[in-house]
Design a protein around this motif. Structure first.
Motif, short mmCIF file in Angstrom:
data_model
loop_
_atom_site.label_atom_id
_atom_site.label_comp_id
_atom_site.label_asym_id
_atom_site.label_seq_id
_atom_site.Cartn_x
_atom_site.Cartn_y
_atom_site.Cartn_z
N PHE A 1 39.30 99.01 49.04
CA PHE A 1 39.16 98.10 47.90
C PHE A 1 37.94 98.50 47.07
CE2 PHE A 1 42.31 95.94 50.03
CZ PHE A 1 42.51 94.62 49.68
N GLN A 2 37.93 98.09 45.82
CA GLN A 2 36.76 98.26 44.97
C GLN A 2 35.81 97.11 45.25
OE1 GLN A 2 38.17 98.67 40.91
NE2 GLN A 2 37.75 100.84 41.15
N GLY A 3 34.52 97.38 45.15
CA GLY A 3 33.54 96.32 45.33
C GLY A 3 32.52 96.69 46.39
N PRO A 4 31.67 95.71 46.68
CA PRO A 4 31.71 94.35 46.17
C PRO A 4 31.28 94.29 44.70
CG PRO A 4 29.77 94.64 47.54
CD PRO A 4 30.55 95.92 47.60
N MET A 5 31.85 93.32 44.00
CA MET A 5 31.55 93.11 42.58
C MET A 5 31.45 91.62 42.32
SD MET A 5 35.31 94.00 40.99
CE MET A 5 35.79 95.20 42.21
N ASP A 6 30.77 91.27 41.22
CA ASP A 6 30.65 89.86 40.84
C ASP A 6 32.03 89.29 40.53
OD1 ASP A 6 27.89 89.96 41.09
OD2 ASP A 6 27.55 90.33 38.96
N ASN A 7 32.21 88.01 40.81
CA ASN A 7 33.48 87.35 40.50
C ASN A 7 33.71 87.37 38.99
OD1 ASN A 7 34.03 86.81 43.18
ND2 ASN A 7 33.06 84.79 43.11
N HIS A 8 34.93 87.67 38.59
CA HIS A 8 35.27 87.84 37.17
C HIS A 8 35.35 86.52 36.41
CE1 HIS A 8 36.02 91.94 38.22
NE2 HIS A 8 37.08 91.65 38.95
N ASP A 9 35.51 85.42 37.12
CA ASP A 9 35.67 84.14 36.42
C ASP A 9 34.35 83.41 36.22
OD1 ASP A 9 35.12 83.35 38.99
OD2 ASP A 9 36.89 82.10 39.23
N GLY A 10 33.24 84.08 36.54
CA GLY A 10 31.93 83.48 36.32
C GLY A 10 31.41 82.62 37.46
N THR A 11 32.23 82.42 38.49
CA THR A 11 31.75 81.64 39.64
C THR A 11 30.78 82.49 40.45
OG1 THR A 11 33.62 82.36 41.01
CG2 THR A 11 33.87 80.27 39.81
N PRO A 12 29.86 81.83 41.16
CA PRO A 12 28.91 82.61 41.95
C PRO A 12 29.62 83.36 43.08
CG PRO A 12 28.45 80.22 42.11
CD PRO A 12 29.66 80.40 41.25
N GLY A 13 29.03 84.46 43.48
CA GLY A 13 29.57 85.23 44.60
C GLY A 13 30.14 86.56 44.17
#
Length: 175
Positions: A132-144
């Protein structure tokens, strides 16, 4: 006496064979058969065909990741929240479906996306023998953060089946 011993051995062997067959089914048991990536992709595609109708996805609880948003070179992402909060990976049940808006106002299923929250795993997830790609920031703006893997099952991607973007997907007709 000899016939009794032979009959007993035959009965014993028959029972052992029957119990080993029952204990190790060969049909749909993934542990008994190592599928190729091509076979796994075919299984996924077959399981997801019903979602070609976006209303089926919506009726089953998929919702807009970012309502009304179309991501250039990806499309509109619908997530199933009940699948998105764990590290379980099922080739027939992705966490996200990706649709391309069409000129007539309909939507074409173009890809599936598997998603794992970063806090749910201590290593990079793998599916279809792909990391998988990542880790990356959540795309919907939620924390994590999260890991994800796209599979362009319903629209050929010139950059490859698992590339995160597909330059053939347009947001031109997004509302």
């Amino acid at each position: 006496m000899k016939k009794f011993i032979v009959a007993t051995m035959v009965a014993f062997l028959s029972l052992s064979t029957m119990s080993s067959v029952a204990a190790h089914p060969h049909h749909d048991d993934r542990d008994d058969h190592e599928f190729s990536v091509r076979e796994e992709l075919a299984i996924s595609k077959k399981a997801l065909k019903k979602y070609r109708d976006i209303d089926v996805a919506l009726d089953e609880g998929f919702v807009g990741l970012v309502p009304g948003a179309c991501v250039p070179n990806m499309g509109i992402h619908l997530v199933k929240p009940s699948r998105a909060d764990d590290a379980k990976l099922r080739i027939k049940k992705p966490e996200i479906l990706v649709y391309e808006p069409l000129k007539d106002g309909s939507y074409k299923l173009v890809a599936a996306e598997w998603y794992v929250p970063a806090e749910e795993t201590d290593k990079t997830p793998k599916l279809f023998k792909e990391e998988f790609q990542g880790p990356m920031d959540n795309h919907d703006g939620t924390p994590g953060q999260h890991y994800d893997l796209h599979a362009w099952l319903f629209k050929k991607n010139p950059d490859g089946m698992f590339s995160p973007e597909n330059k053939r997907v347009s947001c031109q007709y997004a509302e």
